[in-house]
Each structure stands twice: as C-alpha cells, then as structure tokens.
Design an enzyme around this catalytic site. Structure first.
Site, PDB file in Angstrom:
ATOM      1  N   HIS A  92       0.914  -1.225  -0.023  1.00 41.09           N
ATOM      2  CA  HIS A  92       0.042  -0.123   0.011  1.00 41.09           C
ATOM      3  C   HIS A  92       0.993   1.333   0.060  1.00 41.09           C
ATOM      4  CE1 HIS A  92       0.087  -0.085   4.655  1.00 41.09           C
ATOM      5  NE2 HIS A  92       0.165   1.304   4.364  1.00 41.09           N
ATOM      6  N   ASP A 228       1.159  -7.469   2.349  1.00 43.10           N
ATOM      7  CA  ASP A 228       1.236  -6.230   1.950  1.00 43.10           C
ATOM      8  C   ASP A 228       2.787  -5.971   1.827  1.00 43.10           C
ATOM      9  OD1 ASP A 228       0.840  -3.444   1.777  1.00 43.10           O
ATOM     10  OD2 ASP A 228      -0.488  -3.257   3.333  1.00 43.10           O
ATOM     11  N   SER A 656       3.983   2.365   8.358  1.00 43.55           N
ATOM     12  CA  SER A 656       3.739   1.378   7.373  1.00 43.55           C
ATOM     13  C   SER A 656       5.111   0.863   6.664  1.00 43.55           C
ATOM     14  CB  SER A 656       2.771   1.690   6.145  1.00 43.55           C
ATOM     15  OG  SER A 656       1.564   1.503   6.599  1.00 43.55           O
TER      16      SER A 656
HETATM   17  N1  ARG Z   1      -4.779   0.874   7.499  1.00 46.47           N
HETATM   18  C1  ARG Z   1      -3.608   0.991   6.954  1.00 46.47           C
HETATM   19  C2  ARG Z   1      -3.110   2.121   7.110  1.00 46.47           C
HETATM   20  O1  ARG Z   1      -3.536   2.962   7.770  1.00 46.47           O
HETATM   21  C3  ARG Z   1      -3.757   0.540   5.721  1.00 46.47           C
HETATM   22  C4  ARG Z   1      -4.238   1.562   4.695  1.00 46.47           C
HETATM   23  C5  ARG Z   1      -4.236   0.858   3.191  1.00 46.47           C
HETATM   24  N2  ARG Z   1      -5.176  -0.232   2.770  1.00 46.47           N
HETATM   25  C6  ARG Z   1      -6.521   0.352   2.602  1.00 46.47           C
HETATM   26  N3  ARG Z   1      -7.493  -0.692   2.558  1.00 46.47           N
HETATM   27  N4  ARG Z   1      -7.079   1.414   2.456  1.00 46.47           N
HETATM   28  O2  ARG Z   1      -2.508   2.957   6.198  1.00 46.47           O
HETATM   29  N1  GLU Z   2      -1.125   1.815   7.525  1.00 46.60           N
HETATM   30  C1  GLU Z   2      -0.526   2.653   8.229  1.00 46.60           C
HETATM   31  C2  GLU Z   2       0.289   3.380   7.490  1.00 46.60           C
HETATM   32  O1  GLU Z   2       0.300   3.295   6.116  1.00 46.60           O
HETATM   33  C3  GLU Z   2      -0.300   2.038   9.624  1.00 46.60           C
HETATM   34  C4  GLU Z   2      -1.283   1.493  10.293  1.00 46.60           C
HETATM   35  C5  GLU Z   2      -1.245   2.616  11.379  1.00 46.60           C
HETATM   36  O2  GLU Z   2      -1.672   3.755  11.400  1.00 46.60           O
HETATM   37  O3  GLU Z   2      -0.718   2.004  12.536  1.00 46.60           O
HETATM   38  O4  GLU Z   2       1.212   4.097   7.945  1.00 46.60           O
END
Ligand code: ARG
Ligand code: GLU
Length: 724
Positions: A92, A228, A656
């Site tokens: 991502h 991922d 991430s």
């Molecule tokens: N929750 C993760 C973050 O905050 C992954 C986000 C990307 N994935 C998604 N389905 N939007 O970035």
């Molecule tokens: N998916 C998040 C990022 O892109 C990390 C998840 C979080 O917020 O801890 O940094």
C-alpha cells in the site's frame, strides 16, 4: 538481615505500586528517539530479550541498524535488504507508484510484476527515499534564554529564526538536507542530517489479490491475511552518491542492510519496529479526549458514512465505477474506519476517566509544592476554558472541511479554479498561464475517475446536513432559500461546465484570458463553491487562534508532567521523525470470551477466498501451492506458512513498511497496520488491546520464491536460518 530484607522488599513494592499506577495512567507504549536509548530503554530492551546494545542500533560513527531504514516517499517507511540497495516496503506504500506504472495492456497492479534482472527494473518518477545520517540534540541552542513567560508568538518567531540560522550553519554535503524538529511539544529540539535518493526503481510486486487481499473489509482488522509488500531498489550515481535518474546509475551500496531471518515468531518473543511514525497526541488533557470522542470524531464519521454509502452503492453496481473510485474510496474509508475504532477503544478503556485520575494526582502534587502551584496551578483550568472555546469551532472546522474540501469532489475541484482566478487577479496573464500549467495535469488525472452522478448525490446529502447542523453565521446568504439539497444539486450539476471535461479543456485553451475568467466566475457551481469555501476560511483563523493558545499550554503541561512525575519515562509524540518502538509478540482479548492468537496462516488466506470477489479473490497458483503444501522452507512448526502476526509495539500511520526486527536485529517482518480495537493508541496506548499488525517475512519470501519464482531475489537477500 531478615528485617532489612523485608523493609527493602516493602519499599520495592511501594515504589513498584506507585510506578505501575502512574505508568498505566499515562499509558505504556512509546516511540523512542534512536539517539536517546541509552540507560532505561536499553536495560528494558535487554530484559525483554534483546541481544544487542543500543550502539548497534544507532551509531553516528559507524554503520548501525538505523542506516538500513528509509523514509519511503512522504508517508511510509522501508528497509534495505541487500548489499545492492534492494528495498522492501508495504504494497500500500508503493501502490500509487505501481498504479502509475500500470497500463491497460500491462496492468502490473492487477497481475504483479517481477523484474527478471536489473535492466528490467522500472524507474518510479517522483519517488524518493531518505536516510538519516545523524541526529543531534540542539535544544540548548534553540531555546537558550527563552523563558516560560515569553509571549507565544514572540517565542515562536525567535525559535524559527534560530532554526533557520542553525540550518544554514550546520555543515553538510550538497546531497544532504537538514531538518530541525520540535519534541515534547516544543520543550526539546533535535536536528537531523539526511540524504535523499531520487533514482528509485520498482523491482517486484505481488498481484493486488495478494498485496491488498482483504482490502477495506479487512483493513484495521485482526485476524489479517494481507501480503502487503512491494520491492524497490535504490540507485546512485558514480561514487555511490544520490543522483537523478540516469540509465547509467548503479545500485546503491548501502552503509547497512538487514539480514532476513527464517526463525519466525512465537508468543512473548521480543520485537522492535524501526521507522517514521507520523503523529500521536499522547499527552492531551482529559477534556481534549472527551471532545474528540463526543464532537470531532462523530462529525467526521457521520459525513463520511454518508459519502461512502453513496459511493459504495454505485461501485457495487458498476465495475467501471468500482475501478474509478477504488483508490479514493480506500483513502476516505481508511480514516473513517480508524476513527470509529478509535472512539470505541477510547470508551472501552475509559481513557477520559483514566486521564482524569492522572490529572487529580497531578494537581495533588502541584498543590503540595508552592513553586509548581505558582507555575502550573492553572494549566488544567486554562485547558478547560480553551477547549470550551474551541468546541464549536472544532465542530465547525470538521464539518466544513469534510463537506467543502474532502467529500464533494466538485467543490474541491473548483477550489483550484478559484486559485486560477486569484492568480489572474494578482499577477495578470502571466500568473494565469503559470497556474494553468499546473492545473491541466491535475485535471487530466482527475476527470477520468470522476462520476458526476455520484458526486451530485453526495452533494445533496451533505449540503442538507450542513444546513441543518451548522450555526447560522456559517451559512452563506445565498444558500438560505434552499432547504432541499436535491433541488440545489439539480440546479448546479445540470448547469455547470465543471462536470464536463471536454468543455473545461476547450475553455482553458481559449485565447481571451479575461473571457475565460468571466465564464468561470459566472458558473453557478463556482459561485456555490466560493461562497461555501469562504465559510471555511472564516472558521479556520478563529479555530487556529484558539489552537495556538492550546498548543502553547500543551507545551507547558508537557513540561509540568515531566517535572511532576520524574519517575515516569515520557516519549516524545510522533512527528514523522525516526523512532524505535519495542514490545512482545502477543495475542489479545477483543471482547468477552474471545481470545485472538497472535499468528495467522496461509490456510486462513484460503479460508477467506471468495472467487471473483474484488477483495477476496486469489490467484490460482497460490491456491494450488497451498493444496500441494509446496511451502519450501517457509512453513513453521505447524506445517503451515505464517502470514501475519501482532504485537505490543506502539506504532502509528507512517510506520507502514517499517522493518520488524527480532532480538538479534534480523528482519522478521514488516509493520503495516493496527488492530481496530486499539487504534486509539494515538491518544492513549493501552497495552491490553493495542496491537500492531505485521507481515511475516516468511510469507514474503514464500511469495517471491514459490509463487513468483524470482529466485535471483532470494539469492540476493541475506537469509539466515537460525541465530547466526
Ligand atoms: N490501515 C492501513 C493504514 O493506515 C492500511 C491502509 C491501506 N489499505 C486500505 N485498504 N485502505 O495505512
Ligand atoms: N497503515 C498505516 C500506514 O500506512 C499504519 C497503520 C497505523 O496507522 O498504525 O502507515
């Protein structure tokens, strides 16, 4: 002897009890600056199982783990995993780049991509990675002679002057940049010398069905089964120095790269996560948390729920729309889902109440000390006053932002045309032309993914909400006759030029600039957007004025907390600078009678498989590898391939792609998410339910090796079987 022991014992217990209570009140967790680990952190990490010294982690004199960590693009982290600059991060995180490199004929986002050799690696224009060379505490210089009684603005301008002077005075090579950031709400300053590389190439990516498996349904959720990851390579010019893209550039020879371990994880194993966490607000007063729970989060959640449900309805019915809106929808849904989890988590653990207990203890100690009560006696009551003043403004700001800027695309788009008009008014034809040059590429990427029907419905719904819930003074005069959003939406969307890309293109190509401006300004959608946006511009200065006072008070409160609770270790809130966090691999109990195990497996991926589904489809090859149990050396003692695991590392957005390291500093995984019940860790870290979600490196290697047959990459990576 016995008596002495027992006194000693009692004292230890006493110290332990006060320590634990304050400790849990303030919340555990922590994201530590790598240059400040000596002492308590080092001791704790070693007690938890780490077999390294902190000098192995951060060492400005010689190569250390920190040299293998990169800030990937703007908002992510990555890790270097070979002596030829091979880089691993999340799928991502590479998503935007992979998407831009994809075409209909060669859809690498959908099908995956594996460069067979270096010549096949694809440059990713615009992508940069940043490596931290050294960190220095510059508090003494920045804050010299700055007293507590200085006017906030005066203080800030002094600090800003010193920051820019120090930036100029710090020696650096032409490849380096200097960043100076505030820590502990402005009570400390640290300087970072960094090097930025800009020739970054895509090496490999699994298909979306693996790299984004589970998509939004599984986002922020445990158990998780997303592969991922994506792989890039850093290139450098002659002399191994940063250089713009050139076919002749060579793979970077890094100062450090991570060995990768197949040893894997078990519950209670020590882990650490090294990366660039974006933002936390761990030391807010209870009243601020209360306001977030009751006012700000509900406003944002409500408006996004409406926008998302309209989008989803269209996306379900039409495959083309689904593709057009997938990325936008994911972005809106990501924060929306986090806020919902955040509110639930803050309520479940009673964060407001716990902060209040801490504040009572704080006041007790402050009142018992004349010097403190003089300095800090009114901090909490001042917070009360300021947050009361902020409340209607915070609501209005959130509501206005989510409507005019975030969720109605036409209103946001017109914001740019308003800038175009301004450029013309201020700088004439020249200003117009130069802004148009920036606007056209934006329009070219905006319109292909824009559907006016969806947007019109969102407009109608959000407009009505706005009219219903906003104070009169924030309702544009011109809006007053309209009680039905639908009626206004009909008028606007059916008569505007801005929903018609061809017309807009023609318009912008006209010779007569004044004529263009006239057409723009007479458009009803333009008029609506400008009127609406003016309300936002009315709210923000007020909102920022109060916020500025709050921030100043927060600086004082932070200082007070550190003085009043001297036994507690305070970590500085995240601010996108390099941090280390550590914890254990650990399951958790999300609700009564349910316990979540800490490791997920390939068989769980297969359990979730839904053929043809846009979130849970899988490539056939993966299904057959599972059926044949063709796992190579990547299965663990259970005979299955581990996919993800969770732990008590304190992470946030920006982490991430951060490498997860074991007690030897070997790479065992990649951080990529947090569990839903624990997303409130940005405000209040509770060790009982806050968990970060990591990708097991064995799944990564399994995909590269068994699925993609990219054995040259496997050979390039320094893979260690057991402790070496
Ligand atoms: N929750 C993760 C973050 O905050 C992954 C986000 C990307 N994935 C998604 N389905 N939007 O970035
Ligand atoms: N998916 C998040 C990022 O892109 C990390 C998840 C979080 O917020 O801890 O940094």
């Amino acid at each position: 002897m016995k008596a002495l022991n027992s006194i000693h014992f009692k004292r230890t217990i006493l110290i332990l009890v006060t320590f634990i209570s304050v400790y849990t009140l303030i919340g555990q967790g922590g994201m530590w600056l790598p240059n400040l680990l000596e002492g308590m952190n080092e001791k704790e990490m070693q007690e938890m199982g780490m077999e390294l010294e902190v000098a192995d982690i951060y060492n400005p004199e010689k190569s250390s783990l920190k040299d293998g960590i990169v800030r990937f693009g703007r908002g992510c982290t990555g890790a270097i995993i070979s002596k030829e600059g091979l880089l691993i991060t999340n799928h991502h995180c590479g998503y935007g780049n992979i998407q831009r490199l994809s075409t209909v004929e060669n859809n690498i986002l959908k099908n995956g991509f594996w460069a067979a050799n270096k010549a096949e690696e694809i440059p990713a224009p615009g992508l940069t990675v940043t490596i931290v060379d050294r960190i220095e505490d510059v508090t003494a210089y920045i804050l010299a002679g700055i007293g507590d009684d200085l006017d906030p603005r005066e203080r800030q301008s002094l600090v800003d002057q010193r920051i820019s002077a120090l930036k100029k005075a710090t020696p650096k090579t032409e490849y380096q940049e200097i960043e100076i950031n505030p820590f502990y709400q402005g009570n400390e300053y640290h300087l970072f010398v960094v090097t930025v590389y800009s020739d970054i190439r895509l090496v490999g990516s699994p298909p979306e069905s693996i790299g984004k498996f589970g998509a939004d349904t599984d986002n922020w959720v445990w158990p998780r089964h997303t592969g991922d990851f994506s792989i890039f390579r850093i290139y450098a010019g002659p002399d191994n120095l940063p250089a713009n893209y050139s076919p002749g550039n060579k793979p970077l020879k890094p100062r450090y790269y991570f060995p990768v371990s197949l040893e894997g994880v078990r519950e209670r194993d020590f882990t650490m996560v090294f990366g660039f966490p974006g933002r936390t607000k761990e030391y807010l007063p209870s009243i601020a948390i209360d306001q977030t729970i009751k006012v700000v989060n509900p406003a944002r959640i409500e408006l996004r729920t409406d926008a998302l449900s309209i989008m989803n309805k269209y996306m379900r019915e039409d495959e083309k729309i689904r593709l057009q809106y997938a990325s936008k929808n994911a972005g809106i849904a990501n924060a929306w889902k986090k806020w919902i989890g955040e509110n639930q988590g803050l309520n479940t653990v009673g964060a407001v109440e716990k902060k209040r207990i801490l504040e009572d203890e704080f006041m007790k100690r402050v009142n018992a000390n004349p010097e403190w009560s003089e300095k800090y006696g009114s901090v909490l009551t001042d917070f009360e006053k300021l947050y009361k003043e902020l409340e209607p403004l915070a609501f209005a700001e959130a509501y206005s932002y989510e409507t005019t800027i975030q969720n109605i695309e036409l209103m946001r788009l017109i914001g740019f045309f308003n800038e175009l008009v301004k450029a013309y008014t201020e700088k004439g034809v020249e200003g117009f032309v130069s802004y148009r040059e920036k606007l056209v590429p934006y329009l070219n990427s905006f319109y292909p993914d824009y559907n006016p029907d969806i947007d019109k419905e969102i407009f109608a719904t959000l407009f009505e909400k706005y009219m219903k819930h906003m104070e009169k003074k924030y309702i544009p005069y011109a809006f007053e006759p309209y009680t039905s959003g639908e009626v206004l939406a009909d008028v606007i969307y059916d008569n505007t030029i801005f929903t018609q890309p061809k017309e807009v293109e023609k318009l912008l190509r006209m010779e007569d600039v004044q004529g263009i401006i006239d057409i723009i300004e007479s458009d009803l959608a333009f008029y609506t957007s400008v009127q609406w946006r003016e309300m936002y511009d009315l709210i923000t200065p007020e909102y920022n004025r109060v916020l500025e006072q709050i921030n100043y008070l927060q600086m004082k409160y932070m200082k007070a907390l550190m003085e009043v609770f001297p036994d507690h270790r305070f970590f500085p809130d995240a601010n996108s600078t390099l941090r280390l966090t550590y914890g254990y691999v650990k399951g958790y109990k999300p609700k009564d009678a349910v316990y979540y195990l800490p490791v997920s497996y390939l068989s769980g991926v297969i359990e979730k498989y839904i053929p043809e589904d846009y979130e849970f489809d899988l490539p056939n090859e993966l299904i057959s590898l599972h059926a044949k149990k063709d796992f190579g050396k990547y299965a663990d003692q259970t005979g299955d391939v581990p996919v993800c695991f969770i732990g008590t590392n304190h992470t946030t957005g920006g982490n991430s792609g951060s490498p997860v390291l074991n007690k030897y500093g070997h790479l065992i995984g990649l951080n990529f998410d947090r569990v839903w019940e624990g997303t409130m860790s940005d405000y209040y870290y509770d060790p009982s339910i806050c968990r970060n979600i990591m990708l097991d490196i064995r799944y990564v290697l399994f995909i590269i090796d068994k699925y993609a047959h990219a054995t040259h990459l496997i050979n390039e990576i320094d893979i260690r079987k057991a402790k070496e």
